[in-house]
Each structure stands twice: as structure tokens, then as C-alpha cells.
Design a protein around this motif. Structure first.
Motif, PDB file in Angstrom:
ATOM      1  N   LEU A 225       5.789  75.598  35.593  1.00  0.00           N
ATOM      2  CA  LEU A 225       5.587  76.885  35.721  1.00  0.00           C
ATOM      3  C   LEU A 225       6.438  77.798  34.806  1.00  0.00           C
ATOM      4  N   GLY A 226       7.139  77.254  33.726  1.00  0.00           N
ATOM      5  CA  GLY A 226       7.880  77.919  33.098  1.00  0.00           C
ATOM      6  C   GLY A 226       7.110  78.984  32.417  1.00  0.00           C
ATOM      7  N   PRO A 227       7.641  80.375  32.290  1.00  0.00           N
ATOM      8  CA  PRO A 227       6.933  81.332  31.598  1.00  0.00           C
ATOM      9  C   PRO A 227       6.529  81.132  30.155  1.00  0.00           C
ATOM     10  N   VAL A 228       5.436  81.293  29.818  1.00  0.00           N
ATOM     11  CA  VAL A 228       4.708  81.113  28.284  1.00  0.00           C
ATOM     12  C   VAL A 228       5.182  82.207  27.510  1.00  0.00           C
ATOM     13  N   THR A 229       5.881  81.942  26.403  1.00  0.00           N
ATOM     14  CA  THR A 229       6.274  83.152  25.517  1.00  0.00           C
ATOM     15  C   THR A 229       5.479  82.933  24.218  1.00  0.00           C
ATOM     16  N   THR A 230       5.246  83.936  23.427  1.00  0.00           N
ATOM     17  CA  THR A 230       4.991  83.897  22.398  1.00  0.00           C
ATOM     18  C   THR A 230       6.003  84.475  21.230  1.00  0.00           C
ATOM     19  N   GLY A 231       6.467  83.722  20.173  1.00  0.00           N
ATOM     20  CA  GLY A 231       7.463  83.954  19.438  1.00  0.00           C
ATOM     21  C   GLY A 231       7.040  83.625  18.085  1.00  0.00           C
ATOM     22  N   THR A 232       8.152  84.142  17.016  1.00  0.00           N
ATOM     23  CA  THR A 232       7.788  83.625  15.702  1.00  0.00           C
ATOM     24  C   THR A 232       8.710  82.527  15.357  1.00  0.00           C
ATOM     25  N   THR A 233       8.276  81.432  14.313  1.00  0.00           N
ATOM     26  CA  THR A 233       9.084  80.771  13.737  1.00  0.00           C
ATOM     27  C   THR A 233       8.701  80.609  11.996  1.00  0.00           C
ATOM     28  N   PHE A 255       5.156  82.074  11.189  1.00  0.00           N
ATOM     29  CA  PHE A 255       3.988  81.794  12.207  1.00  0.00           C
ATOM     30  C   PHE A 255       4.378  82.240  13.624  1.00  0.00           C
ATOM     31  N   THR A 256       3.347  82.827  14.371  1.00  0.00           N
ATOM     32  CA  THR A 256       3.538  82.742  15.869  1.00  0.00           C
ATOM     33  C   THR A 256       3.115  81.899  16.578  1.00  0.00           C
ATOM     34  N   ARG A 257       3.633  81.373  17.542  1.00  0.00           N
ATOM     35  CA  ARG A 257       3.279  80.188  18.391  1.00  0.00           C
ATOM     36  C   ARG A 257       3.695  80.364  19.771  1.00  0.00           C
ATOM     37  N   SER A 258       2.962  79.843  20.668  1.00  0.00           N
ATOM     38  CA  SER A 258       3.493  79.917  22.124  1.00  0.00           C
ATOM     39  C   SER A 258       4.200  78.822  22.448  1.00  0.00           C
ATOM     40  N   PHE A 259       5.001  78.864  23.682  1.00  0.00           N
ATOM     41  CA  PHE A 259       5.746  77.693  24.029  1.00  0.00           C
ATOM     42  C   PHE A 259       6.423  78.175  25.386  1.00  0.00           C
ATOM     43  N   ASP A 341      -0.080  75.920  19.737  1.00  0.00           N
ATOM     44  CA  ASP A 341       0.316  76.016  21.303  1.00  0.00           C
ATOM     45  C   ASP A 341       1.274  74.989  21.274  1.00  0.00           C
ATOM     46  N   ALA A 342       2.615  75.296  21.408  1.00  0.00           N
ATOM     47  CA  ALA A 342       3.450  74.222  21.672  1.00  0.00           C
ATOM     48  C   ALA A 342       4.259  74.140  23.155  1.00  0.00           C
ATOM     49  N   THR A 343       3.248  74.653  24.176  1.00  0.00           N
ATOM     50  CA  THR A 343       3.684  74.382  25.313  1.00  0.00           C
ATOM     51  C   THR A 343       3.668  72.934  25.575  1.00  0.00           C
ATOM     52  N   ASN A 344       4.408  72.913  26.967  1.00  0.00           N
ATOM     53  CA  ASN A 344       4.730  71.306  27.246  1.00  0.00           C
ATOM     54  C   ASN A 344       3.406  70.497  27.397  1.00  0.00           C
ATOM     55  N   ILE A 345       3.456  69.266  26.926  1.00  0.00           N
ATOM     56  CA  ILE A 345       2.410  68.502  27.057  1.00  0.00           C
ATOM     57  C   ILE A 345       2.576  67.073  27.292  1.00  0.00           C
ATOM     58  N   ASN A 346       1.652  66.232  27.842  1.00  0.00           N
ATOM     59  CA  ASN A 346       1.678  65.012  28.193  1.00  0.00           C
ATOM     60  C   ASN A 346       1.802  64.256  26.788  1.00  0.00           C
ATOM     61  N   LEU A 347       3.020  63.886  26.281  1.00  0.00           N
ATOM     62  CA  LEU A 347       3.084  63.346  24.854  1.00  0.00           C
ATOM     63  C   LEU A 347       2.439  62.232  24.446  1.00  0.00           C
ATOM     64  N   ALA A 348       2.845  60.949  25.332  1.00  0.00           N
ATOM     65  CA  ALA A 348       2.714  59.666  24.892  1.00  0.00           C
ATOM     66  C   ALA A 348       2.960  58.766  25.830  1.00  0.00           C
TER      67      ALA A 348
END
Length: 382
Positions: A225-233, A255-259, A341-348
Motif C-alpha cells: 500500500l505504499g504511495p505510488v509516486t511519479t518522479g524523474t530519473t 524520463f518519468t517513471r512511477s514507483f 512502471d517501477a512499482t513493486n513486483i513479484n520478480l522471480a
């Protein structure tokens, strides 16, 4: 330049009571509270160009030239910092847990005592997020506590099937055991995790053992439930990030991406298997000397976290937004990357298997205990 001041605080409090009852039984009850606080004062190294353009058009223009001779900012303190995005935050996680456990002899059987342990737990996890809203970084302040309740019941049993009393050749002890834990999470539902084990001693100096267990790790409420933020990198040549759907060309630019959190994350699960042998070398001259060898296999699935940029580009194309292909692009190329979209994910998943070897010498003397040990692990991680 970019600067982040981070702080983490951990606090905990525990209280409990224990005692005996029914002659051969014991009980243990307790309460634990813990708090984790993570706070960041983050200042970006780049500018918010909307604020920068406004400042340049004003009467009090900022000086953007670097004073390399004196090595200091030619502007008054805070002038340039006010034009940079910042993302200050403070996240607080509280966890309350109540537990009661009882264990003792269930029955005195023909091969020894059958031991049983039972218990129950209840807990509440609460997370509060705070984000500083600003003109430079239009975001939000999220102070509402999000919570999750957990309840669990568990049991473990040890059953000796054969022993010295039966006087069977090459059977010193045959024992089986098992455990089960049933847990319910108000946010993700219930799960049951069993464990099985067996031990055989053909003689007093050699032990064969094996076990299989399942595990379950719920996703942290913070990661869900962490807030999703859009930022630049900004990616430069030194970032060494490649777009393998465009011939491996370097990905360059700002670029802008969300996390942030992802409420669709699945829980992490595991299965572990073990088998081994322990030899306590017989004879008075070798008393205290033992050797062991154990084979293990551990399968971990649906591990979650924040993916790295290259990993995301290569393995999660559905999270990458691309623009139209360029006129000069070959037919096999995808369009250039626009955002992701760099929000949390089930990676591997992770599989580990291998052997653990150990030699130990333990002897009691009048001056104290002497312990010497050596170990070797041969792991195959995939």
C-alpha cells in the motif's frame, strides 16, 4: 547536487509469563510491540524546470554558473534548493503480537514419550505514510493508517515408533514428527504450511535424518500500500542501461517513471527438503568427535521487490511504455522507451541446492569446554 538524509528507528517492547501445569506440561504467554520508522529528506540534483523558468524570468535571476575558483554556490543559501524537486517522507510501521504456547507429554508410549506442542497467535500490523506536498513535487500527504490483522494456530508432535526397549537389531531409535501452521491474513486470506520429518538411528553412534517443510511469507503492508509516486530519473552512458528490443542501444535522457507499492503482489512461498547423516565416532579416545553431511534443496517462489531498470526492460516489457517507431528504425525494432512502471513486483524464484559438511570436536574438561569445528558448504544457486 543530489542529497538524501535518511534515518531509521526501531523500537520494541516485550512482556510475558511462563509456568508449569498438569505435572509434565509448560505454558508460555507473551505480548510484543515493535515500531519501525523510516524517514528521508531527499533533494534531487536536477531542477524543476517550471520553477527554474519562472525564476529566470523574474527580477532576481538565479546565478547558474558554478564558481570553480572559490568552490561555492554564488547564490544566497537556499536559492537553488528551492528550484529542485524534493520528496521528503516518513513511514511508520507498528506491529502488535499476542502469543500463547503449551507443550508437554501427550502419552508415554512403548518407545518413549510422545511430545506435543500447541499454540495460537494474534497480531495487528499498521502502517502510516507521510509525504511532503510541495509546488516543486506535486504529490500528496497520506496519513491514514492502513492495517492488517493476522490470526494463527499451530501444532507440533514428536512420536518415537521404535527404540531400545524393543531390542530389535540395528534399531536404536525410529522417530517421526510433524508440524502444521494455519494462518489467516485479513488482507490476503488464509494459508496452511506443513512440516514433516523422520529420524532413524541404527546404532547409538549414527543418525539418519530427513525433513520437508513449506513456508509462506505475506507481503509487507508497506510494499502493498505504499504511495505510488511519479518522479524523474536521468540515464547517462555510465548508467549502462540498454534497450535490447532496439538492438541493444543505450537508453539515454531524462524520463518519468512511477514507483511505490503494488496491492496486487502475491505472497512469497517456499519449499525446503533436507536429508543427512550424523556420525558420533565411538570409542573413548574419540569421545566428542562427530561428522555430519546434509543435502538440502530450497525452492523460493514469487520473491517481490522493486525491479532494477535493466531487469525491468528485459523481463517485464508490459511495464514499459514506448512511443512510435522512428522512420530510420529497422522492421524488428520496437518504439523508443517513453516511461515505465517501477512499482513493486513479484520478480522471480530462487532454487538453492547443495551439501553442508561439518566436523566437530567437543570435550568437557575441569577448566571448561573445548570446542573445535570446521564446516564446508557446496551450494548450487539457480
Amino acid at each position: 547536487g543530489a542529497q538524501t538524509l535518511s534515518r531509521q528507528e526501531n523500537r520494541s517492547l516485550s512482556a510475558g509469563i511462563r509456568g508449569d501445569f498438569l505435572t509434565t506440561w509448560r505454558y508460555d504467554a507473551g505480548y510484543t510491540w515493535s515500531r519501525n520508522v523510516v524517514s528521508d529528506d531527499a533533494r534531487s540534483g536536477s531542477f524543476n524546470f517550471g520553477l527554474l523558468n519562472t525564476a529566470i524570468a523574474s527580477a532576481n535571476k538565479p546565478i547558474l554558473a558554478y564558481d570553480s575558483f572559490n568552490g561555492r554556490d554564488p547564490n544566497a543559501a537556499g536559492v537553488l534548493d528551492a528550484l529542485r524537486p524534493f520528496a521528503d517522507h516518513k513511514d511508520t510501521t507498528d506491529y502488535h503480537q499476542y502469543m500463547v504456547v503449551a507443550d508437554g507429554v501427550l502419552w508415554s508410549g512403548w518407545a518413549g514419550d510422545v511430545n506435543l506442542a500447541v499454540g495460537a497467535e494474534a497480531g495487528k500490523e499498521k502502517v502510516k505514510f507521510w509525504r511532503e506536498a510541495s509546488i516543486a513535487t506535486p504529490t500528496f500527504v497520506l496519513t491514514k493508517p492502513f492495517s492488517r490483522d493476522t490470526t494463527a494456530a499451530f501444532a507440533e508432535i514428536r512420536v518415537p515408533l521404535l527404540g531400545e526397549k524393543q531390542k530389535i537389531p540395528f534399531v536404536n531409535l525410529l522417530e517421526v514428527g510433524g508440524a502444521v501452521r494455519a494462518q489467516d491474513y485479513s488482507y490476503v486470506g488464509g494459508v496452511t504450511a506443513p512440516t514433516y520429518r523422520a529420524m532413524f538411528k541404527p546404532g547409538s553412534w549414527v543418525t539418519l535424518r530427513t525433513s520437508r517443510s513449506e513456508g509462506f511469507k505475506p507481503v509487507r503492508l508497506y510494499d502493498l500500500l505504499g504511495p505510488v509516486t511519479t518522479g524523474t530519473t536521468t540515464l547517462t552512458a555510465t548508467s549502462n542501461v540498454r534497450d535490447n528490443l532496439r538492438g541493444g542501444e543505450a537508453v539515454l535522457g531524462t524520463f518519468t517513471r512511477s514507483f511505490g507499492g503494488n496491492p496486487t503482489l502475491k505472497p512469497e512461498e517456499s519449499v525446503s527438503k533436507n536429508g543427512g547423516i550424523v556420525i558420533d565416532v565411538p570409542g573413548k579416545w574419540f569421545k566428542g568427535l562427530s561428522f555430519s553431511a546434509d543435502y538440502y534443496q530450497f525452492n523460493y517462489t514469487d520473491r517481490s521487490g522493486g525491479p532494477g531498470t535493466q531487469v525491468l526492460f528485459d523481463f517485464f516489457p508490459e511495464r514499459v511504455t514506448r512511443g512510435p517507431k522512428l522512420p530510420s528504425d529497422p522492421a524488428s525494432y520496437a518504439g523508443p522507451i517513453v516511461t515505465w512502471d517501477a512499482t513493486n513486483i513479484n520478480l522471480a524464484g530462487v532454487q538453492t541446492k547443495g551439501w553442508d559438511f561439518r566436523a566437530m570436536y567437543r570435550r568437557n574438561y575441569s577448566f571448561g569446554d573445548l570446542v573445535v569445528s570446521a564446516s564446508l558448504s557446496d551450494a548450487n544457486l539457480t
